[in-house]
Design a protein around this motif. Sequence first.
Motif, mmCIF file in Angstrom:
data_model
loop_
_atom_site.group_PDB
_atom_site.id
_atom_site.type_symbol
_atom_site.label_atom_id
_atom_site.label_comp_id
_atom_site.label_asym_id
_atom_site.label_seq_id
_atom_site.Cartn_x
_atom_site.Cartn_y
_atom_site.Cartn_z
ATOM 1 N N GLN A 283 0.838 -1.188 0.000
ATOM 2 C CA GLN A 283 0.000 0.000 0.000
ATOM 3 C C GLN A 283 0.877 1.243 0.000
ATOM 4 O OE1 GLN A 283 -2.421 -0.937 3.529
ATOM 5 N NE2 GLN A 283 -4.156 -1.274 2.167
ATOM 6 N N CYS A 284 0.532 2.187 -0.845
ATOM 7 C CA CYS A 284 1.328 3.401 -1.027
ATOM 8 C C CYS A 284 0.682 4.568 -0.281
ATOM 9 C CB CYS A 284 1.451 3.724 -2.515
ATOM 10 S SG CYS A 284 2.417 5.222 -2.851
ATOM 11 N N VAL A 285 1.465 5.226 0.539
ATOM 12 C CA VAL A 285 0.979 6.396 1.272
ATOM 13 C C VAL A 285 1.180 7.637 0.405
ATOM 14 C CG1 VAL A 285 1.282 7.826 3.315
ATOM 15 C CG2 VAL A 285 1.511 5.335 3.483
ATOM 16 N N THR A 286 0.099 8.262 0.032
ATOM 17 C CA THR A 286 0.148 9.410 -0.863
ATOM 18 C C THR A 286 0.172 10.724 -0.086
ATOM 19 O OG1 THR A 286 -2.258 9.599 -0.957
ATOM 20 C CG2 THR A 286 -1.194 8.121 -2.553
ATOM 21 N N PRO A 287 0.604 11.809 -0.723
ATOM 22 C CA PRO A 287 0.527 13.125 -0.070
ATOM 23 C C PRO A 287 -0.909 13.488 0.317
ATOM 24 C CG PRO A 287 1.980 13.215 -1.975
ATOM 25 C CD PRO A 287 1.309 11.876 -2.013
ATOM 26 N N GLU A 288 -1.879 13.030 -0.459
ATOM 27 C CA GLU A 288 -3.289 13.318 -0.145
ATOM 28 C C GLU A 288 -3.695 12.653 1.173
ATOM 29 O OE1 GLU A 288 -2.483 14.161 -4.238
ATOM 30 O OE2 GLU A 288 -2.184 12.304 -3.103
ATOM 31 N N LEU A 289 -3.230 11.427 1.383
ATOM 32 C CA LEU A 289 -3.545 10.738 2.632
ATOM 33 C C LEU A 289 -2.897 11.451 3.813
ATOM 34 C CD1 LEU A 289 -4.709 8.383 4.257
ATOM 35 C CD2 LEU A 289 -2.599 7.122 3.772
ATOM 36 N N GLN A 290 -1.654 11.854 3.658
ATOM 37 C CA GLN A 290 -0.978 12.558 4.744
ATOM 38 C C GLN A 290 -1.688 13.871 5.068
ATOM 39 O OE1 GLN A 290 3.050 12.812 3.243
ATOM 40 N NE2 GLN A 290 3.646 10.958 4.332
ATOM 41 N N ALA A 291 -2.111 14.579 4.036
ATOM 42 C CA ALA A 291 -2.835 15.830 4.262
ATOM 43 C C ALA A 291 -4.152 15.569 4.997
ATOM 44 C CB ALA A 291 -3.095 16.534 2.933
ATOM 45 N N TRP A 292 -4.825 14.462 4.647
ATOM 46 C CA TRP A 292 -6.078 14.111 5.316
ATOM 47 C C TRP A 292 -5.846 13.823 6.798
ATOM 48 C CZ3 TRP A 292 -7.549 9.591 7.809
ATOM 49 C CH2 TRP A 292 -8.901 9.528 8.174
ATOM 50 N N ILE A 293 -4.761 13.124 7.105
ATOM 51 C CA ILE A 293 -4.432 12.813 8.497
ATOM 52 C C ILE A 293 -4.228 14.094 9.293
ATOM 53 C CG2 ILE A 293 -2.681 11.787 10.004
ATOM 54 C CD1 ILE A 293 -2.255 9.654 7.821
ATOM 55 N N VAL A 294 -3.494 15.027 8.716
ATOM 56 C CA VAL A 294 -3.254 16.310 9.390
ATOM 57 C C VAL A 294 -4.561 17.060 9.605
ATOM 58 C CG1 VAL A 294 -2.140 18.557 9.168
ATOM 59 C CG2 VAL A 294 -0.893 16.480 8.552
ATOM 60 N N GLN A 295 -5.440 17.037 8.618
ATOM 61 C CA GLN A 295 -6.732 17.706 8.753
ATOM 62 C C GLN A 295 -7.522 17.137 9.927
ATOM 63 O OE1 GLN A 295 -8.620 17.205 4.958
ATOM 64 N NE2 GLN A 295 -7.356 18.742 3.924
ATOM 65 N N VAL B 261 0.987 0.086 8.049
ATOM 66 C CA VAL B 261 1.081 1.185 7.083
ATOM 67 C C VAL B 261 0.384 2.428 7.628
ATOM 68 C CG1 VAL B 261 0.472 1.951 4.753
ATOM 69 C CG2 VAL B 261 1.212 -0.404 5.141
ATOM 70 N N ALA B 262 -0.795 2.223 8.237
ATOM 71 C CA ALA B 262 -1.547 3.350 8.782
ATOM 72 C C ALA B 262 -0.767 4.055 9.877
ATOM 73 C CB ALA B 262 -2.896 2.864 9.313
ATOM 74 N N LEU B 263 -0.150 3.283 10.769
ATOM 75 C CA LEU B 263 0.610 3.884 11.867
ATOM 76 C C LEU B 263 1.815 4.667 11.350
ATOM 77 C CD1 LEU B 263 0.468 0.953 14.429
ATOM 78 C CD2 LEU B 263 -0.621 3.186 14.671
ATOM 79 N N ASP B 264 2.521 4.088 10.382
ATOM 80 C CA ASP B 264 3.660 4.801 9.793
ATOM 81 C C ASP B 264 3.198 6.088 9.105
ATOM 82 O OD1 ASP B 264 5.596 3.070 10.636
ATOM 83 O OD2 ASP B 264 5.645 1.894 8.791
ATOM 84 N N ALA B 265 2.067 6.022 8.406
ATOM 85 C CA ALA B 265 1.555 7.202 7.715
ATOM 86 C C ALA B 265 1.179 8.296 8.702
ATOM 87 C CB ALA B 265 0.339 6.821 6.863
ATOM 88 N N MET B 266 0.545 7.913 9.805
ATOM 89 C CA MET B 266 0.152 8.902 10.815
ATOM 90 C C MET B 266 1.377 9.580 11.424
ATOM 91 S SD MET B 266 -2.953 6.830 12.694
ATOM 92 C CE MET B 266 -3.016 8.006 14.052
ATOM 93 N N GLU B 267 2.373 8.781 11.773
ATOM 94 C CA GLU B 267 3.568 9.349 12.392
ATOM 95 C C GLU B 267 4.305 10.273 11.415
ATOM 96 O OE1 GLU B 267 7.576 7.910 14.808
ATOM 97 O OE2 GLU B 267 6.199 6.437 13.967
ATOM 98 N N HIS B 268 4.456 9.823 10.180
ATOM 99 C CA HIS B 268 5.177 10.630 9.198
ATOM 100 C C HIS B 268 4.427 11.913 8.875
ATOM 101 C CE1 HIS B 268 6.586 11.846 5.140
ATOM 102 N NE2 HIS B 268 7.748 11.468 5.619
ATOM 103 N N ALA B 269 3.101 11.823 8.740
ATOM 104 C CA ALA B 269 2.308 12.999 8.392
ATOM 105 C C ALA B 269 2.398 14.058 9.476
ATOM 106 C CB ALA B 269 0.859 12.606 8.165
ATOM 107 N N LEU B 270 2.275 13.643 10.727
ATOM 108 C CA LEU B 270 2.290 14.609 11.813
ATOM 109 C C LEU B 270 3.670 15.235 11.981
ATOM 110 C CD1 LEU B 270 0.052 12.713 14.376
ATOM 111 C CD2 LEU B 270 -0.561 14.674 12.971
ATOM 112 N N GLN B 271 4.711 14.450 11.795
ATOM 113 C CA GLN B 271 6.055 15.002 11.894
ATOM 114 C C GLN B 271 6.342 15.957 10.742
ATOM 115 O OE1 GLN B 271 8.736 11.681 12.142
ATOM 116 N NE2 GLN B 271 8.428 11.413 14.333
#
Length: 278
Positions: free
Chosen positions: A3-15, A39-49
């Motif tokens: 599963q690929c973490v996209t910039p759109e997903l990271q932006a959604w997490i931040v929102q 994957v979800a946990l890595d995406a959340m951590e990376h997005a917030l950082q």
Amino acid sequence: MAQCVTPELQAWIVQQARAGCTPESVLQAMLKAGWQESVALDAMEHALQTYLGAAEAPAAARPYLDLSASPRAIDLGDRVVTVHVSLRRPRLAVLGGLLSDDECEALIQAAEPRLKRSRTVQISTGGEELSADRTSDGMFFRRGESPLVQRIEARISRLVHWPVENAEGLQVLRYRPGTEYKPHYDYFDPCAPGTARILERGGQRVATVLIYLNEPLRGGGTTFPDVGLEVMPQRGHAVFFAYDRPEPSTQTLHGGARVLAGEKWVATKWLREREFTA
């Protein structure tokens, strides 16, 4: 399929974070949408950082160490702590020199006259009981009980960006030869009937700081079976690990390996979600 973490997903997490959603609710939404938990946990951590900065995002929800710049040391004002090991899952770090030799010895001397056989939480009632899984002797200092305890508690608070009052009293344990603490989780089992009573005093445990006060001659390491890690005691050093939800997927299963020779002394600080009331 990866599963690929996209910039759109990271932006959604931040929102979601800016809207006040809890990390658990964001994670559950991602799992329902079909994302793998890792994957979800890595995406959340990376997005917030990335979007909010490592010093901003975790502080609002859980204790954390700011290791975003890969520091070799952390200046806490009254003491410089060195960073020896850092893991992302579990969220864990091995730190050098959190306490001085004199502070370690002073804690041992203050604790020794008050030691009793250690107890564990009785999950059916929320009380305490003796357990064959835990064969150490221990005691608790009241929060802020002495200038030494106050200094250590304030230092831990600065280290993990968490209020002093959102923690249990400092516990000191002694392990003699042949004693151990079999692998366990520090959080309280949400399904156990006694947990509701325990959570009234400050919510769930969310992180642990384990400090080594001496060095046994042999054995006595802190083991993390899920990741094949064993930390050997060294006076003044500490292990920090966090668990953002009370589930085995946090990979925070850990234990105190049997002491084979000498004694092991440790101090433990458990951090809670809210202010802990004695």
